[in-house]
Scaffold this motif. Structure first.
Motif, PDB file in Angstrom:
ATOM      1  N   THR A 112      30.802 -33.621  17.340  1.00  0.00           N
ATOM      2  CA  THR A 112      31.863 -33.713  16.334  1.00  0.00           C
ATOM      3  C   THR A 112      32.094 -32.355  15.679  1.00  0.00           C
ATOM      4  N   ALA A 113      33.362 -32.091  15.426  1.00  0.00           N
ATOM      5  CA  ALA A 113      33.752 -30.793  14.875  1.00  0.00           C
ATOM      6  C   ALA A 113      35.094 -30.938  14.184  1.00  0.00           C
ATOM      7  N   ARG A 114      35.451 -29.910  13.454  1.00  0.00           N
ATOM      8  CA  ARG A 114      36.771 -29.873  12.831  1.00  0.00           C
ATOM      9  C   ARG A 114      37.225 -28.436  12.728  1.00  0.00           C
ATOM     10  N   PHE A 115      38.532 -28.273  12.795  1.00  0.00           N
ATOM     11  CA  PHE A 115      39.157 -27.006  12.462  1.00  0.00           C
ATOM     12  C   PHE A 115      39.629 -27.110  11.020  1.00  0.00           C
ATOM     13  N   LYS A 116      39.436 -26.042  10.250  1.00  0.00           N
ATOM     14  CA  LYS A 116      39.897 -25.991   8.862  1.00  0.00           C
ATOM     15  C   LYS A 116      40.711 -24.734   8.638  1.00  0.00           C
ATOM     16  N   THR A 117      41.691 -24.862   7.771  1.00  0.00           N
ATOM     17  CA  THR A 117      42.496 -23.718   7.330  1.00  0.00           C
ATOM     18  C   THR A 117      42.641 -23.789   5.824  1.00  0.00           C
ATOM     19  N   VAL A 118      42.523 -22.641   5.184  1.00  0.00           N
ATOM     20  CA  VAL A 118      42.868 -22.505   3.770  1.00  0.00           C
ATOM     21  C   VAL A 118      43.882 -21.376   3.674  1.00  0.00           C
ATOM     22  N   ILE A 119      45.005 -21.662   3.016  1.00  0.00           N
ATOM     23  CA  ILE A 119      46.030 -20.658   2.774  1.00  0.00           C
ATOM     24  C   ILE A 119      46.014 -20.293   1.299  1.00  0.00           C
ATOM     25  N   SER A 120      46.037 -19.008   1.036  1.00  0.00           N
ATOM     26  CA  SER A 120      46.184 -18.486  -0.322  1.00  0.00           C
ATOM     27  C   SER A 120      47.584 -17.899  -0.423  1.00  0.00           C
ATOM     28  N   LEU A 121      48.341 -18.337  -1.408  1.00  0.00           N
ATOM     29  CA  LEU A 121      49.684 -17.821  -1.659  1.00  0.00           C
ATOM     30  C   LEU A 121      49.678 -17.100  -2.992  1.00  0.00           C
ATOM     31  N   ASN A 122      50.079 -15.840  -2.992  1.00  0.00           N
ATOM     32  CA  ASN A 122      50.302 -15.099  -4.235  1.00  0.00           C
ATOM     33  C   ASN A 122      51.809 -14.967  -4.381  1.00  0.00           C
ATOM     34  N   LEU A 123      52.350 -15.644  -5.375  1.00  0.00           N
ATOM     35  CA  LEU A 123      53.795 -15.677  -5.567  1.00  0.00           C
ATOM     36  C   LEU A 123      54.105 -15.431  -7.033  1.00  0.00           C
ATOM     37  N   ASN A 124      54.827 -14.349  -7.285  1.00  0.00           N
ATOM     38  CA  ASN A 124      55.251 -14.008  -8.645  1.00  0.00           C
ATOM     39  C   ASN A 124      54.096 -14.035  -9.639  1.00  0.00           C
ATOM     40  N   GLY A 125      52.969 -13.466  -9.229  1.00  0.00           N
ATOM     41  CA  GLY A 125      51.828 -13.344 -10.122  1.00  0.00           C
ATOM     42  C   GLY A 125      50.950 -14.582 -10.235  1.00  0.00           C
ATOM     43  N   GLN A 126      51.267 -15.618  -9.487  1.00  0.00           N
ATOM     44  CA  GLN A 126      50.436 -16.827  -9.518  1.00  0.00           C
ATOM     45  C   GLN A 126      49.850 -17.084  -8.140  1.00  0.00           C
ATOM     46  N   GLN A 127      48.635 -17.654  -8.137  1.00  0.00           N
ATOM     47  CA  GLN A 127      47.952 -17.938  -6.878  1.00  0.00           C
ATOM     48  C   GLN A 127      47.858 -19.444  -6.664  1.00  0.00           C
ATOM     49  N   HIS A 128      48.116 -19.855  -5.428  1.00  0.00           N
ATOM     50  CA  HIS A 128      48.081 -21.271  -5.054  1.00  0.00           C
ATOM     51  C   HIS A 128      47.318 -21.388  -3.734  1.00  0.00           C
ATOM     52  N   PHE A 129      46.646 -22.519  -3.542  1.00  0.00           N
ATOM     53  CA  PHE A 129      45.899 -22.755  -2.305  1.00  0.00           C
ATOM     54  C   PHE A 129      46.379 -24.027  -1.627  1.00  0.00           C
ATOM     55  N   PHE A 130      46.377 -23.993  -0.302  1.00  0.00           N
ATOM     56  CA  PHE A 130      46.778 -25.143   0.513  1.00  0.00           C
ATOM     57  C   PHE A 130      45.768 -25.286   1.640  1.00  0.00           C
ATOM     58  N   GLU A 131      45.339 -26.506   1.900  1.00  0.00           N
ATOM     59  CA  GLU A 131      44.306 -26.735   2.908  1.00  0.00           C
ATOM     60  C   GLU A 131      44.772 -27.707   3.983  1.00  0.00           C
ATOM     61  N   GLY A 132      44.205 -27.537   5.148  1.00  0.00           N
ATOM     62  CA  GLY A 132      44.445 -28.463   6.242  1.00  0.00           C
ATOM     63  C   GLY A 132      43.215 -28.531   7.116  1.00  0.00           C
ATOM     64  N   SER A 133      43.001 -29.691   7.715  1.00  0.00           N
ATOM     65  CA  SER A 133      41.886 -29.821   8.668  1.00  0.00           C
ATOM     66  C   SER A 133      42.245 -30.876   9.698  1.00  0.00           C
ATOM     67  N   ILE A 134      41.576 -30.794  10.822  1.00  0.00           N
ATOM     68  CA  ILE A 134      41.731 -31.812  11.861  1.00  0.00           C
ATOM     69  C   ILE A 134      40.370 -32.051  12.498  1.00  0.00           C
ATOM     70  N   GLU A 135      40.024 -33.322  12.596  1.00  0.00           N
ATOM     71  CA  GLU A 135      38.748 -33.739  13.181  1.00  0.00           C
ATOM     72  C   GLU A 135      38.875 -33.854  14.692  1.00  0.00           C
ATOM     73  N   GLY A 136      37.773 -33.631  15.371  1.00  0.00           N
ATOM     74  CA  GLY A 136      37.764 -33.753  16.821  1.00  0.00           C
ATOM     75  C   GLY A 136      36.364 -33.557  17.354  1.00  0.00           C
ATOM     76  N   HIS A 137      36.291 -33.110  18.616  1.00  0.00           N
ATOM     77  CA  HIS A 137      34.982 -32.849  19.221  1.00  0.00           C
ATOM     78  C   HIS A 137      35.085 -31.709  20.238  1.00  0.00           C
ATOM     79  N   ILE A 138      33.921 -31.156  20.536  1.00  0.00           N
ATOM     80  CA  ILE A 138      33.811 -30.031  21.472  1.00  0.00           C
ATOM     81  C   ILE A 138      33.434 -30.572  22.851  1.00  0.00           C
TER      82      ILE A 138
END
Length: 190
Positions: A112-138
């Motif tokens: 069992t494994a997963r891919f994960k992504t975290v995005i950091s957005l710096n927009l007009n002096g503010q920071q925001h985070f967005f996450e995604g993941s998907i489960e699977g296997h190797i």
């Protein structure tokens, strides 16, 4: 059209993300703004690395930007390769990285494994985070010629093909990066 700098020079990643966000956004790479230095990735989490990239660009160029950090987490390897996915074998050679994963998983039933992504957005002096993941296997051997990174050995749950066997559209509709980028695009659209 919203123009954003994507803190990457990875052409595959840029194409993938541009396909997901569509024509409302124009993405530019680091090369497009003449940034050729290696941005540090010294964090121990995906959040820290993504934040490091965008903070670097804001501090040096003062531009609205986003950056991501992604990786593969394998349960039987205590979450490895994780934040070290791109250089797991000590180099950025993905063949060596995949070989190391397959060597370490030899004889292990739990894949069992997963891919994960975290995005950091710096927009007009503010920071925001967005996450995604998907489960699977190797799986035990590479399958498919498309995609990049660990795509040839990862099968998402509910599918019988690796990411590398899927079309770009198939992968972009379900991938960890797609989930995070869709959250980013929805945020920017508001």
């Amino acid at each position: 059209m919203i123009e954003l700098i994507f803190a990457t020079n990875n052409a595959h990643k840029l194409e993938e993300v541009q396909a997901i966000v569509g024509k409302k956004f124009l993405l530019k790479s680091l090369a497009d703004i003449d940034c050729h230095e290696d941005i540090p990735e010294t964090g121990v989490t995906f959040h820290e690395n993504a934040k490091q990239k965008t903070d670097y660009l804001v501090n040096k160029y003062g531009l609205n930007c986003f950056g991501d950090d992604s990786g593969l987490e394998i349960d039987a390897l205590n979450g490895e390769p994780g934040v070290y996915s791109a250089r797991y074998s000590g180099s950025r050679d993905m063949e060596k990285n995949i070989n190391l994963v397959l060597e370490k998983l030899a004889g292990i039933a739990n894949r069992t494994a997963r891919f994960k992504t975290v995005i950091s957005l710096n927009l007009n002096g503010q920071q925001h985070f967005f996450e995604g993941s998907i489960e699977g296997h190797i799986i035990d051997e590479r399958k498919g010629a498309d995609g990049f990174g660990y795509d040839p050995i990862f099968i998402p749950n509910g599918y019988s093909k690796t990411f590398a066997e899927m079309t770009a559209d198939e992968k972009n509709s379900i991938s960890h990066r797609a989930v995070a980028v869709q959250k980013l695009a929805a945020f920017l659209s508001n």
